[in-house]
Design a protein around this motif. Structure first.
Motif, PDB file in Angstrom:
ATOM      1  N   UNK A 123      -7.457   0.753  18.983  1.00  0.00           N
ATOM      2  CA  UNK A 123      -8.158   0.361  17.762  1.00  0.00           C
ATOM      3  C   UNK A 123      -9.058   1.518  17.346  1.00  0.00           C
ATOM      4  N   UNK A 124      -9.182   1.718  16.061  1.00  0.00           N
ATOM      5  CA  UNK A 124      -9.888   2.886  15.542  1.00  0.00           C
ATOM      6  C   UNK A 124     -10.813   2.487  14.416  1.00  0.00           C
ATOM      7  N   UNK A 125     -12.045   2.964  14.478  1.00  0.00           N
ATOM      8  CA  UNK A 125     -12.944   2.818  13.340  1.00  0.00           C
ATOM      9  C   UNK A 125     -13.763   4.089  13.210  1.00  0.00           C
ATOM     10  N   UNK A 126     -13.981   4.480  11.961  1.00  0.00           N
ATOM     11  CA  UNK A 126     -14.731   5.697  11.693  1.00  0.00           C
ATOM     12  C   UNK A 126     -16.216   5.376  11.776  1.00  0.00           C
ATOM     13  N   UNK A 127     -16.927   6.073  12.657  1.00  0.00           N
ATOM     14  CA  UNK A 127     -18.365   5.856  12.830  1.00  0.00           C
ATOM     15  C   UNK A 127     -19.142   7.072  12.345  1.00  0.00           C
ATOM     16  N   UNK A 154      -9.113  -2.341   8.717  1.00  0.00           N
ATOM     17  CA  UNK A 154      -8.364  -3.034   7.668  1.00  0.00           C
ATOM     18  C   UNK A 154      -7.074  -3.654   8.178  1.00  0.00           C
ATOM     19  N   UNK A 155      -6.792  -3.496   9.489  1.00  0.00           N
ATOM     20  CA  UNK A 155      -5.593  -4.076  10.072  1.00  0.00           C
ATOM     21  C   UNK A 155      -4.348  -3.231   9.927  1.00  0.00           C
ATOM     22  N   UNK A 156      -4.465  -2.069   9.275  1.00  0.00           N
ATOM     23  CA  UNK A 156      -3.322  -1.179   9.079  1.00  0.00           C
ATOM     24  C   UNK A 156      -3.141  -0.305  10.321  1.00  0.00           C
ATOM     25  N   UNK A 208       0.126  15.021  30.348  1.00  0.00           N
ATOM     26  CA  UNK A 208       1.213  14.603  29.464  1.00  0.00           C
ATOM     27  C   UNK A 208       0.656  13.578  28.491  1.00  0.00           C
ATOM     28  N   UNK A 209       0.760  13.885  27.212  1.00  0.00           N
ATOM     29  CA  UNK A 209       0.295  12.976  26.170  1.00  0.00           C
ATOM     30  C   UNK A 209       1.491  12.216  25.583  1.00  0.00           C
ATOM     31  N   UNK A 210       1.189  11.155  24.838  1.00  0.00           N
ATOM     32  CA  UNK A 210       2.216  10.402  24.113  1.00  0.00           C
ATOM     33  C   UNK A 210       1.704  10.163  22.698  1.00  0.00           C
ATOM     34  N   UNK A 211       2.591   9.738  21.848  1.00  0.00           N
ATOM     35  CA  UNK A 211       2.115   9.262  20.553  1.00  0.00           C
ATOM     36  C   UNK A 211       1.356   7.964  20.766  1.00  0.00           C
ATOM     37  N   UNK A 212       0.349   7.756  19.923  1.00  0.00           N
ATOM     38  CA  UNK A 212      -0.491   6.563  19.992  1.00  0.00           C
ATOM     39  C   UNK A 212      -0.511   5.914  18.615  1.00  0.00           C
ATOM     40  N   UNK A 213      -0.420   4.600  18.572  1.00  0.00           N
ATOM     41  CA  UNK A 213      -0.570   3.859  17.324  1.00  0.00           C
ATOM     42  C   UNK A 213      -2.020   3.414  17.208  1.00  0.00           C
ATOM     43  N   UNK A 214      -2.619   3.649  16.048  1.00  0.00           N
ATOM     44  CA  UNK A 214      -4.025   3.301  15.810  1.00  0.00           C
ATOM     45  C   UNK A 214      -4.120   2.225  14.736  1.00  0.00           C
ATOM     46  N   UNK A 215      -4.896   1.183  15.028  1.00  0.00           N
ATOM     47  CA  UNK A 215      -5.138   0.131  14.047  1.00  0.00           C
ATOM     48  C   UNK A 215      -6.575   0.212  13.582  1.00  0.00           C
TER      49      UNK A 215
END
Length: 301
Positions: free
Chosen positions: A214-218, A130-132, A120-127
Motif C-alpha cells: 500500500x502506498x500513500x504520499x506523505x 484512491x484504491x488504484x 534480488x528484487x521483483x516487481x511490486x504492485x502498489x495500491x
C-alpha cells in the motif's frame, strides 16, 4: 547454490498493526518455499498487536516473536527485525504487505543462477489511497554489473525516477553482508541505504509482480515525525542525503578513479534534485501570487 533446504528469513517490523498484520503474516506462511522463518519485531505496540502476534506464533513454529518494552523508533525496529533473522537470505515485509506464494522461491532461483548477487528484487504492485493499483517495469541491466560505480549511478538515477520501478528495501537479500551495513536515522535513509546496497554487490531482478504494498504520499515533515528526527531536517533532507552518501563513498574502499566517478554521479543526482526543488518552489510562488492578486484589488476598492 540455493535449494529448498536453504533457510530464508522474513522480517516483519510492526507497531500498532493489529488491524492489518494478519494478512501479511498469512501471505508469508503461504510461501511454497518451506524452510522459512518469520521474525516479528513488535515496537512496544499499545493496541492488540502483542496478543495477535502471540496467537499467530503459537499456531506456527516458523514464527519468532520479539517485543520491545519501549518504543525504539521506526528504523531501529526495522534493523532489529533483520538482526534477529537466522536465514542465509533475508526479506523485509511491511505489516500490510502481501507476498505472492512464489515470491521467495522465484527470487532464490535467480540467486542460484548467479552467485555474485547480494540482492534480488521483483516487481511490486502498489495500491494508493484512491484504491488504484499500479506497477512499473524495470528492464535495465546496470545493477548486475561488476562495476560498483555503474550500479551506484544506476541506483541514483532511479531515485529521481518513479518509485514504481524497483524497491531494493523489499527484495530478497543475502543476510550477512546486508545486516552488516550501518544505517543512520535520518530523512531519506531508505535512499541512502539503497545506494549502499548498490555499492555492496550486483543485483538480480525478477520481472514479475510478486509482492503488493500500500502506498500513500506523505509530506516529508510527517515522515520526519514518524522517524523521530529533528524538524529542521525536513528543510535540508536532500542536502543531508547527499552529504551522507559522500561520507559513505569515502569509506567504501573504492579506487581513486572509482571514487571520482561515484562523487560525480552523486553530484548529478543532487544538482537535479535542487533544480527540481527550485522549479517546484517557483511554481508555488506563481500560484500564490496569482491567488493574492484578486484579493489585493478587492481591498483597494
Amino acid at each position: 547454490m540455493t535449494d529448498h533446504d536453504t533457510l530464508v528469513s522474513v522480517a516483519l517490523p510492526v507497531r500498532n498493526g493489529a488491524a492489518r498484520l494478519e494478512g501479511a503474516v498469512r501471505s508469508v506462511l503461504a510461501q511454497d518455499h518451506e524452510n522459512l522463518q518469520l521474525v516479528i519485531s513488535d515496537n512496544a505496540s499499545t493496541d492488540a498487536t502483542e496478543e495477535c502476534c502471540r496467537d499467530l506464533a503459537a499456531s506456527d513454529r516458523r514464527i519468532t516473536y520479539h517485543r520491545h518494552p519501549r518504543n525504539v523508533g521506526l528504523l531501529n525496529n526495522f534493523v532489529h527485525a533483520g538482526r534477529l533473522a537466522r536465514g542465509t537470505f533475508l526479506r523485509w515485509v511491511g505489516d500490510d504487505d502481501r507476498l505472492a506464494p512464489t515470491c521467495v522461491s522465484r527470487s532464490l532461483r535467480v540467486f542460484a543462477e548467479d552467485e555474485r548477487l547480494i540482492l534480488v528484487t521483483t516487481q511490486v504492485a502498489y495500491t494508493g489511497p484512491d484504491g488504484v493499483t499500479t506497477s512499473g517495469v524495470y528492464d535495465g541491466a546496470r545493477l548486475r554489473s561488476d562495476d560498483p560505480v555503474e550500479r551506484f549511478g544506476e541506483m541514483l538515477h532511479m531515485l529521481n525516477e518513479s518509485h514504481l520501478l524497483i524497491d531494493p528495501l523489499y527484495g530478497l537479500m543475502r543476510r550477512d553482508p546486508v545486516v552488516a551495513i550501518p544505517r543512520r536515522n535520518m530523512l531519506r535513509e531508505d535512499e541512502v541505504f539503497a545506494a549502499k546496497l548498490a555499492l555492496a554487490g550486483p543485483w538480480g531482478h525478477v520481472p514479475e509482480v510478486l509482492a503488493h504494498r500500500n502506498w500513500k504520499l506523505e509530506r516529508i515533515g510527517a515522515v520526519g515525525r514518524r522517524l523521530g528526527v529533528p524538524a529542521w531536517q525536513a528543510h535540508f533532507s536532500s542536502t543531508l542525503e547527499y552529504l551522507e552518501i559522500l561520507r559513505w563513498l569515502r569509506d567504501s574502499g573504492l579506487s581513486a578513479d572509482q571514487l571520482r566517478r561515484a562523487r560525480a554521479a552523486a553530484h548529478r543526482m543532487y544538482a537535479r534534485r535542487q533544480r527540481r526543488t527550485a522549479a517546484h518552489r517557483g511554481r508555488k510562488l506563481v500560484r500564490l501570487a496569482a491567488g493574492l492578486a484578486p484579493g489585493a484589488r478587492a481591498c483597494g476598492r
